[in-house]
Design a protein around this motif. Sequence first.
Motif, PDB file in Angstrom:
ATOM      1  N   SER A   1      60.360  48.307  18.177  1.00 20.40           N
ATOM      2  CA  SER A   1      59.134  48.989  17.750  1.00 20.40           C
ATOM      3  C   SER A   1      58.639  49.984  18.786  1.00 20.40           C
ATOM      4  O   SER A   1      58.102  51.042  18.442  1.00 20.40           O
ATOM      5  CB  SER A   1      58.037  47.973  17.456  1.00 20.40           C
ATOM      6  N   LYS A   2      58.805  49.638  20.053  1.00 23.53           N
ATOM      7  CA  LYS A   2      58.324  50.521  21.115  1.00 23.53           C
ATOM      8  C   LYS A   2      59.067  51.851  21.087  1.00 23.53           C
ATOM      9  O   LYS A   2      58.461  52.934  21.178  1.00 23.53           O
ATOM     10  CB  LYS A   2      58.507  49.838  22.471  1.00 23.53           C
ATOM     11  N   GLU A   3      60.406  51.795  20.956  1.00 21.04           N
ATOM     12  CA  GLU A   3      61.188  53.026  20.909  1.00 21.04           C
ATOM     13  C   GLU A   3      60.941  53.794  19.608  1.00 21.04           C
ATOM     14  O   GLU A   3      60.935  55.023  19.592  1.00 21.04           O
ATOM     15  CB  GLU A   3      62.688  52.712  21.043  1.00 21.04           C
ATOM     16  N   LEU A   4      60.725  53.048  18.533  1.00 23.02           N
ATOM     17  CA  LEU A   4      60.441  53.682  17.247  1.00 23.02           C
ATOM     18  C   LEU A   4      59.149  54.490  17.339  1.00 23.02           C
ATOM     19  O   LEU A   4      59.074  55.630  16.862  1.00 23.02           O
ATOM     20  CB  LEU A   4      60.323  52.623  16.155  1.00 23.02           C
ATOM     21  N   SER A   5      58.156  53.910  17.975  1.00 22.71           N
ATOM     22  CA  SER A   5      56.878  54.593  18.149  1.00 22.71           C
ATOM     23  C   SER A   5      57.012  55.780  19.095  1.00 22.71           C
ATOM     24  O   SER A   5      56.430  56.842  18.864  1.00 22.71           O
ATOM     25  CB  SER A   5      55.837  53.611  18.689  1.00 22.71           C
ATOM     26  N   ARG A   6      57.807  55.613  20.139  1.00 22.07           N
ATOM     27  CA  ARG A   6      57.993  56.693  21.115  1.00 22.07           C
ATOM     28  C   ARG A   6      58.694  57.894  20.491  1.00 22.07           C
ATOM     29  O   ARG A   6      58.441  59.038  20.876  1.00 22.07           O
ATOM     30  CB  ARG A   6      58.804  56.177  22.317  1.00 22.07           C
ATOM     31  N   ARG A   7      59.548  57.618  19.523  1.00 26.00           N
ATOM     32  CA  ARG A   7      60.265  58.689  18.832  1.00 26.00           C
ATOM     33  C   ARG A   7      59.476  59.242  17.643  1.00 26.00           C
ATOM     34  O   ARG A   7      59.989  60.037  16.871  1.00 26.00           O
ATOM     35  CB  ARG A   7      61.617  58.164  18.331  1.00 26.00           C
ATOM     36  N   LYS A   8      58.219  58.774  17.506  1.00 24.07           N
ATOM     37  CA  LYS A   8      57.344  59.251  16.428  1.00 24.07           C
ATOM     38  C   LYS A   8      57.961  58.998  15.047  1.00 24.07           C
ATOM     39  O   LYS A   8      57.842  59.808  14.134  1.00 24.07           O
ATOM     40  CB  LYS A   8      57.047  60.750  16.582  1.00 24.07           C
TER      41      LYS A   8
ATOM     42  N   PHE B   1      61.393  44.964  -0.225  1.00 22.50           N
ATOM     43  CA  PHE B   1      60.237  45.819  -0.032  1.00 22.50           C
ATOM     44  C   PHE B   1      59.512  45.431   1.254  1.00 22.50           C
ATOM     45  O   PHE B   1      59.265  44.244   1.492  1.00 22.50           O
ATOM     46  CB  PHE B   1      59.265  45.690  -1.212  1.00 22.50           C
ATOM     47  N   PRO B   2      59.124  46.401   2.080  1.00 17.87           N
ATOM     48  CA  PRO B   2      58.290  46.087   3.247  1.00 17.87           C
ATOM     49  C   PRO B   2      56.933  45.570   2.782  1.00 17.87           C
ATOM     50  O   PRO B   2      56.265  46.230   1.987  1.00 17.87           O
ATOM     51  CB  PRO B   2      58.151  47.434   3.971  1.00 17.87           C
ATOM     52  N   LEU B   3      56.537  44.412   3.260  1.00 20.35           N
ATOM     53  CA  LEU B   3      55.246  43.838   2.880  1.00 20.35           C
ATOM     54  C   LEU B   3      54.168  44.148   3.914  1.00 20.35           C
ATOM     55  O   LEU B   3      52.986  44.177   3.585  1.00 20.35           O
ATOM     56  CB  LEU B   3      55.378  42.328   2.690  1.00 20.35           C
ATOM     57  N   ILE B   4      54.595  44.358   5.148  1.00 19.51           N
ATOM     58  CA  ILE B   4      53.678  44.776   6.206  1.00 19.51           C
ATOM     59  C   ILE B   4      54.349  45.880   7.013  1.00 19.51           C
ATOM     60  O   ILE B   4      55.511  45.749   7.405  1.00 19.51           O
ATOM     61  CB  ILE B   4      53.305  43.600   7.140  1.00 19.51           C
ATOM     62  N   ILE B   5      53.626  46.956   7.252  1.00 16.38           N
ATOM     63  CA  ILE B   5      54.112  48.048   8.085  1.00 16.38           C
ATOM     64  C   ILE B   5      53.007  48.409   9.071  1.00 16.38           C
ATOM     65  O   ILE B   5      51.891  48.748   8.686  1.00 16.38           O
ATOM     66  CB  ILE B   5      54.490  49.292   7.257  1.00 16.38           C
TER      67      ILE B   5
ATOM     68  N   ARG C   1      48.392  34.435  12.425  1.00 24.49           N
ATOM     69  CA  ARG C   1      47.072  34.567  11.807  1.00 24.49           C
ATOM     70  C   ARG C   1      46.571  36.010  11.813  1.00 24.49           C
ATOM     71  O   ARG C   1      45.734  36.368  10.990  1.00 24.49           O
ATOM     72  CB  ARG C   1      46.066  33.661  12.532  1.00 24.49           C
ATOM     73  N   ASP C   2      47.055  36.793  12.742  1.00 24.64           N
ATOM     74  CA  ASP C   2      46.613  38.184  12.843  1.00 24.64           C
ATOM     75  C   ASP C   2      47.720  39.107  12.346  1.00 24.64           C
ATOM     76  O   ASP C   2      48.769  39.252  12.987  1.00 24.64           O
ATOM     77  CB  ASP C   2      46.261  38.516  14.298  1.00 24.64           C
ATOM     78  N   ILE C   3      47.502  39.721  11.202  1.00 19.25           N
ATOM     79  CA  ILE C   3      48.512  40.602  10.607  1.00 19.25           C
ATOM     80  C   ILE C   3      48.775  41.818  11.485  1.00 19.25           C
ATOM     81  O   ILE C   3      49.882  42.366  11.487  1.00 19.25           O
ATOM     82  CB  ILE C   3      48.067  41.032   9.186  1.00 19.25           C
ATOM     83  N   LYS C   4      47.768  42.229  12.259  1.00 19.25           N
ATOM     84  CA  LYS C   4      47.920  43.429  13.081  1.00 19.25           C
ATOM     85  C   LYS C   4      49.004  43.281  14.154  1.00 19.25           C
ATOM     86  O   LYS C   4      49.488  44.281  14.680  1.00 19.25           O
ATOM     87  CB  LYS C   4      46.589  43.785  13.737  1.00 19.25           C
ATOM     88  N   GLU C   5      49.359  42.034  14.486  1.00 23.91           N
ATOM     89  CA  GLU C   5      50.394  41.844  15.499  1.00 23.91           C
ATOM     90  C   GLU C   5      51.806  41.999  14.916  1.00 23.91           C
ATOM     91  O   GLU C   5      52.785  41.989  15.650  1.00 23.91           O
ATOM     92  CB  GLU C   5      50.258  40.471  16.150  1.00 23.91           C
ATOM     93  N   ILE C   6      51.894  42.156  13.593  1.00 25.92           N
ATOM     94  CA  ILE C   6      53.198  42.299  12.937  1.00 25.92           C
ATOM     95  C   ILE C   6      53.484  43.777  12.684  1.00 25.92           C
ATOM     96  O   ILE C   6      52.715  44.464  12.020  1.00 25.92           O
ATOM     97  CB  ILE C   6      53.224  41.518  11.610  1.00 25.92           C
ATOM     98  N   ALA C   7      54.577  44.253  13.231  1.00 26.85           N
ATOM     99  CA  ALA C   7      54.947  45.663  13.055  1.00 26.85           C
ATOM    100  C   ALA C   7      55.631  45.892  11.712  1.00 26.85           C
ATOM    101  O   ALA C   7      55.404  46.902  11.057  1.00 26.85           O
ATOM    102  CB  ALA C   7      55.870  46.109  14.191  1.00 26.85           C
ATOM    103  N   TYR C   8      56.436  44.925  11.311  1.00 22.59           N
ATOM    104  CA  TYR C   8      57.232  45.116  10.100  1.00 22.59           C
ATOM    105  C   TYR C   8      57.609  43.755   9.533  1.00 22.59           C
ATOM    106  O   TYR C   8      57.990  42.855  10.272  1.00 22.59           O
ATOM    107  CB  TYR C   8      58.493  45.903  10.457  1.00 22.59           C
TER     108      TYR C   8
ATOM    109  N   MET D   1      60.773  39.624  10.220  1.00 22.64           N
ATOM    110  CA  MET D   1      59.680  40.418  10.780  1.00 22.64           C
ATOM    111  C   MET D   1      60.000  40.888  12.185  1.00 22.64           C
ATOM    112  O   MET D   1      60.914  40.379  12.856  1.00 22.64           O
ATOM    113  CB  MET D   1      58.388  39.605  10.788  1.00 22.64           C
ATOM    114  N   ASP D   2      59.217  41.884  12.587  1.00 16.19           N
ATOM    115  CA  ASP D   2      59.284  42.395  13.949  1.00 16.19           C
ATOM    116  C   ASP D   2      57.851  42.560  14.418  1.00 16.19           C
ATOM    117  O   ASP D   2      57.013  43.096  13.693  1.00 16.19           O
ATOM    118  CB  ASP D   2      60.023  43.737  13.983  1.00 16.19           C
ATOM    119  N   LEU D   3      57.557  42.072  15.628  1.00 20.46           N
ATOM    120  CA  LEU D   3      56.184  42.097  16.131  1.00 20.46           C
ATOM    121  C   LEU D   3      55.904  43.395  16.894  1.00 20.46           C
ATOM    122  O   LEU D   3      56.810  44.003  17.473  1.00 20.46           O
ATOM    123  CB  LEU D   3      55.943  40.902  17.054  1.00 20.46           C
TER     124      LEU D   3
END
Length: 210
Positions: A96-103, A154-158, A187-194, A205-207
């Motif tokens: 996720s970190k590299e994915l975000s860095r590559r926009k 289908f992605p359920l959380i992005i 419990r916190d959906i925001k910690e899930i990236a995918y 999933m990926d956090l």
Amino acid sequence: MPTIILRTVFMFIMIAIVIRFSGKKQLKDCSLLDLVMILMIAELAIISITNPLQPLLTMIVPIFIIILLHSVILFVFSKKIVFKETVLIDHGEVNSKELSRRKMTFDDLMTQLQRHNIRNIQDVEFAILEPNGQLSITPNTHQSSNKQQDTMPFPLIINGKVQEDNLKKIHQTPLWLRQELRKLGYRDIKEIAYLVMDDKGTFYMDLNPD
């Protein structure tokens, strides 16, 4: 008119030579830096052709400066910043970190995987983003040997957001998803990236990086 024709032929030959010696046979092989150089040279060529009264030398000098600048940047930064390969998937897990860095978004990644006829991230051993923007994929042979899903999961959380439209496609609700995640200790959906669910009801999933 003859001047415009001669300038057009001259600039065409010059640009063709530049591209030929850059070693790029196709546009898809070009990096962002290559494209910037080509576009700037093309713009100067257009100015030269449409302004026949302007001395040709005033266009040729900037072109060679651009080529020189391109070569210097390529030499200095190619191994450090501009053209470094990036591992986006490592043993079925998204970086996720590299994915975000590559926009890039997860949708972008899934679109790239679909072009390689891959339906599930877990079917990928490695996915490497090349300097030219192409995605090189090494399939997970163990996963690929198993029976593939008939449908794309289908992605359920992005990026920490519930994809309600996709939940409707599998006839479920956000409440159901939260309950299932609580069973898994999240419990916190925001910690899930995918997060996706395969046809057997298994979550992958990926956090988000800390």
